[in-house]
Design a protein around this motif. Structure first.
Motif, PDB file in Angstrom:
ATOM      1  N   VAL A  97      49.745  48.091  42.297  1.00 29.00           N
ATOM      2  CA  VAL A  97      49.926  48.459  43.701  1.00 29.00           C
ATOM      3  C   VAL A  97      51.376  48.222  44.132  1.00 29.00           C
ATOM      4  CG1 VAL A  97      49.187  47.926  46.060  1.00 29.00           C
ATOM      5  CG2 VAL A  97      47.513  48.079  44.232  1.00 29.00           C
ATOM      6  N   LEU A  98      52.048  47.287  43.475  1.00 33.43           N
ATOM      7  CA  LEU A  98      53.450  47.027  43.825  1.00 33.43           C
ATOM      8  C   LEU A  98      54.334  48.239  43.553  1.00 33.43           C
ATOM      9  CD1 LEU A  98      54.035  43.332  42.728  1.00 33.43           C
ATOM     10  CD2 LEU A  98      53.782  44.254  45.020  1.00 33.43           C
ATOM     11  N   TRP A  99      53.968  49.066  42.584  1.00 37.85           N
ATOM     12  CA  TRP A  99      54.734  50.299  42.349  1.00 37.85           C
ATOM     13  C   TRP A  99      54.635  51.216  43.568  1.00 37.85           C
ATOM     14  CZ3 TRP A  99      58.329  50.468  38.946  1.00 37.85           C
ATOM     15  CH2 TRP A  99      58.235  49.773  37.751  1.00 37.85           C
ATOM     16  N   ILE A 100      53.462  51.254  44.177  1.00 34.44           N
ATOM     17  CA  ILE A 100      53.288  52.078  45.383  1.00 34.44           C
ATOM     18  C   ILE A 100      54.127  51.505  46.523  1.00 34.44           C
ATOM     19  CG2 ILE A 100      51.612  52.959  47.060  1.00 34.44           C
ATOM     20  CD1 ILE A 100      49.492  52.725  44.811  1.00 34.44           C
TER      21      ILE A 100
ATOM     22  N   THR B 209      47.576  38.199  46.306  1.00 39.11           N
ATOM     23  CA  THR B 209      48.481  37.762  47.371  1.00 39.11           C
ATOM     24  C   THR B 209      49.876  38.376  47.273  1.00 39.11           C
ATOM     25  OG1 THR B 209      49.013  35.796  46.078  1.00 39.11           O
ATOM     26  CG2 THR B 209      47.302  35.566  47.746  1.00 39.11           C
ATOM     27  N   ILE B 210      50.365  38.625  46.089  1.00 39.29           N
ATOM     28  CA  ILE B 210      51.724  39.167  45.934  1.00 39.29           C
ATOM     29  C   ILE B 210      51.881  40.544  46.585  1.00 39.29           C
ATOM     30  CG2 ILE B 210      53.381  40.002  44.212  1.00 39.29           C
ATOM     31  CD1 ILE B 210      52.714  37.524  42.566  1.00 39.29           C
ATOM     32  N   PRO B 211      50.936  41.482  46.419  1.00 41.85           N
ATOM     33  CA  PRO B 211      51.118  42.772  47.100  1.00 41.85           C
ATOM     34  C   PRO B 211      51.141  42.645  48.631  1.00 41.85           C
ATOM     35  CG  PRO B 211      49.490  42.997  45.381  1.00 41.85           C
ATOM     36  CD  PRO B 211      49.791  41.525  45.507  1.00 41.85           C
ATOM     37  N   THR B 212      50.356  41.726  49.158  1.00 38.59           N
ATOM     38  CA  THR B 212      50.375  41.519  50.610  1.00 38.59           C
ATOM     39  C   THR B 212      51.748  41.055  51.056  1.00 38.59           C
ATOM     40  OG1 THR B 212      48.053  40.913  50.534  1.00 38.59           O
ATOM     41  CG2 THR B 212      49.271  40.297  52.509  1.00 38.59           C
ATOM     42  N   MET B 213      52.305  40.080  50.332  1.00 34.75           N
ATOM     43  CA  MET B 213      53.634  39.589  50.661  1.00 34.75           C
ATOM     44  C   MET B 213      54.670  40.714  50.534  1.00 34.75           C
ATOM     45  SD  MET B 213      56.109  37.036  48.577  1.00 34.75           S
ATOM     46  CE  MET B 213      56.086  38.235  47.299  1.00 34.75           C
TER      47      MET B 213
ATOM     48  N   GLY C 195      46.412  46.170  47.820  1.00 34.19           N
ATOM     49  CA  GLY C 195      46.646  45.326  46.652  1.00 34.19           C
ATOM     50  C   GLY C 195      45.825  44.052  46.704  1.00 34.19           C
ATOM     51  N   THR C 196      45.641  43.505  47.896  1.00 31.76           N
ATOM     52  CA  THR C 196      44.810  42.316  48.060  1.00 31.76           C
ATOM     53  C   THR C 196      43.369  42.610  47.651  1.00 31.76           C
ATOM     54  OG1 THR C 196      46.205  41.510  49.839  1.00 31.76           O
ATOM     55  CG2 THR C 196      43.973  40.615  49.728  1.00 31.76           C
ATOM     56  N   VAL C 197      42.876  43.742  48.095  1.00 33.11           N
ATOM     57  CA  VAL C 197      41.503  44.123  47.765  1.00 33.11           C
ATOM     58  C   VAL C 197      41.345  44.315  46.259  1.00 33.11           C
ATOM     59  CG1 VAL C 197      39.770  45.938  48.042  1.00 33.11           C
ATOM     60  CG2 VAL C 197      41.020  45.103  50.026  1.00 33.11           C
ATOM     61  N   THR C 198      42.287  45.011  45.639  1.00 28.33           N
ATOM     62  CA  THR C 198      42.173  45.233  44.193  1.00 28.33           C
ATOM     63  C   THR C 198      42.296  43.908  43.434  1.00 28.33           C
ATOM     64  OG1 THR C 198      44.533  45.762  44.009  1.00 28.33           O
ATOM     65  CG2 THR C 198      43.010  47.611  44.282  1.00 28.33           C
ATOM     66  N   GLY C 199      43.150  43.006  43.913  1.00 33.40           N
ATOM     67  CA  GLY C 199      43.266  41.684  43.279  1.00 33.40           C
ATOM     68  C   GLY C 199      41.990  40.873  43.411  1.00 33.40           C
ATOM     69  N   MET C 200      41.354  40.933  44.566  1.00 33.01           N
ATOM     70  CA  MET C 200      40.106  40.199  44.755  1.00 33.01           C
ATOM     71  C   MET C 200      38.986  40.795  43.910  1.00 33.01           C
ATOM     72  SD  MET C 200      40.938  37.669  46.466  1.00 33.01           S
ATOM     73  CE  MET C 200      39.341  36.935  46.590  1.00 33.01           C
ATOM     74  N   ILE C 201      39.001  42.093  43.737  1.00 31.77           N
ATOM     75  CA  ILE C 201      38.015  42.719  42.846  1.00 31.77           C
ATOM     76  C   ILE C 201      38.204  42.188  41.426  1.00 31.77           C
ATOM     77  CG2 ILE C 201      37.391  44.905  41.737  1.00 31.77           C
ATOM     78  CD1 ILE C 201      37.853  46.232  44.491  1.00 31.77           C
ATOM     79  N   SER C 202      39.463  42.022  41.018  1.00 37.33           N
ATOM     80  CA  SER C 202      39.761  41.451  39.705  1.00 37.33           C
ATOM     81  C   SER C 202      39.220  40.028  39.594  1.00 37.33           C
ATOM     82  CB  SER C 202      41.268  41.477  39.470  1.00 37.33           C
ATOM     83  OG  SER C 202      41.613  40.779  38.317  1.00 37.33           O
TER      84      SER C 202
ATOM     85  N   GLY D  12      58.113  41.641  35.392  1.00 38.76           N
ATOM     86  CA  GLY D  12      57.254  40.466  35.439  1.00 38.76           C
ATOM     87  C   GLY D  12      56.599  40.295  36.795  1.00 38.76           C
ATOM     88  N   PHE D  13      57.374  40.529  37.852  1.00 35.98           N
ATOM     89  CA  PHE D  13      56.836  40.440  39.212  1.00 35.98           C
ATOM     90  C   PHE D  13      55.746  41.483  39.423  1.00 35.98           C
ATOM     91  CE2 PHE D  13      57.103  41.609  43.771  1.00 35.98           C
ATOM     92  CZ  PHE D  13      56.746  40.396  44.316  1.00 35.98           C
ATOM     93  N   ILE D  14      55.985  42.694  38.950  1.00 40.58           N
ATOM     94  CA  ILE D  14      55.004  43.761  39.139  1.00 40.58           C
ATOM     95  C   ILE D  14      53.760  43.508  38.294  1.00 40.58           C
ATOM     96  CG2 ILE D  14      54.597  46.221  38.695  1.00 40.58           C
ATOM     97  CD1 ILE D  14      57.363  46.730  39.872  1.00 40.58           C
ATOM     98  N   SER D  15      53.928  42.990  37.097  1.00 35.49           N
ATOM     99  CA  SER D  15      52.743  42.704  36.285  1.00 35.49           C
ATOM    100  C   SER D  15      51.920  41.575  36.904  1.00 35.49           C
ATOM    101  CB  SER D  15      53.143  42.365  34.853  1.00 35.49           C
ATOM    102  OG  SER D  15      53.812  41.128  34.794  1.00 35.49           O
ATOM    103  N   THR D  16      52.577  40.636  37.576  1.00 36.45           N
ATOM    104  CA  THR D  16      51.855  39.563  38.258  1.00 36.45           C
ATOM    105  C   THR D  16      51.125  40.090  39.487  1.00 36.45           C
ATOM    106  OG1 THR D  16      53.544  38.000  37.544  1.00 36.45           O
ATOM    107  CG2 THR D  16      52.099  37.286  39.307  1.00 36.45           C
ATOM    108  N   GLY D  17      51.760  41.017  40.193  1.00 36.27           N
ATOM    109  CA  GLY D  17      51.180  41.524  41.433  1.00 36.27           C
ATOM    110  C   GLY D  17      50.307  42.748  41.272  1.00 36.27           C
TER     111      GLY D  17
END
Length: 174
Positions: A21-24, A136-140, A105-112, A13-18
């Motif tokens: 990129v969180l897998w990396i 924000t989650i990948p940055t954290m 991850g922040t960049v990809t999230g903002m693109i989304s 759930g955390f990874i699907s939210t973030g």
């Protein structure tokens, strides 16, 4: 067993939210910690035997005062230092890479978020919120991974320095 399934679902759930990129981040974090645990294992389990062998070889030498004997001593200390410092640069590099992956991850999230805005306009805050959390989650996660690595890698470096100094002190040069 049920606890592990619940833990896995929480992580998913955390990874699907973030985002993916969180897998990396997780992969880099796992490699970094495997390397740090290996360094601790080497310093506390394997290196004492190596240090003991070096000290025994030095003590068994008849000549410990000549120029040649000092070069042998320096070579043994250098070899031990190289063994202790192995993979520390890689660990420090992985520590430095973690926040950068988080920023990716922040960049990809903002693109989304921008894609949602382009398709549905700015009138759907729910869709925008998922993209912002994905930003924000990948940055954290990258920062938390880096912080854990900074603390333990600096402790490893300090311990390596202490071990080399102890070895130098154990090989007296008259």
């Amino acid at each position: 067993m049920l606890y592990l399934i619940e833990l896995w679902e929480t992580v998913r759930g955390f990874i699907s939210t973030g985002g993916d990129v969180l897998w990396i981040v997780f992969g880099v974090l796992a490699i970094m910690w495997i390397l740090m645990i290996e360094r601790y294992w080497f310093m506390f389990i394997e290196f004492p035997t190596i240090r003991k062998n070096i000290i025994e070889r030095w003590d068994s030498r008849e000549d410990t005062t000549s120029w040649y004997a000092h070069r042998v001593r320096d070579a043994w200390i250098s070899e031990a230092s190289e063994l202790l410092n192995a993979r520390i640069l890689l660990i420090k590099t992985l520590v430095a890479v973690c926040p950068l992956i988080g920023l990716f991850g922040t960049v990809t999230g903002m693109i989304s978020v921008f894609e949602v805005m382009a398709v549905s306009g700015t009138g759907n805050p729910r869709l925008m919120a998922s993209g912002i959390s994905m930003a924000t989650i990948p940055t954290m996660a990258g920062m938390v991974a880096a912080l854990s690595g900074v603390f333990f890698s600096s402790r490893i470096e300090t311990r390596v320095r202490v071990e080399v100094e102890k070895l130098v002190d154990s090989l007296p040069h008259h």
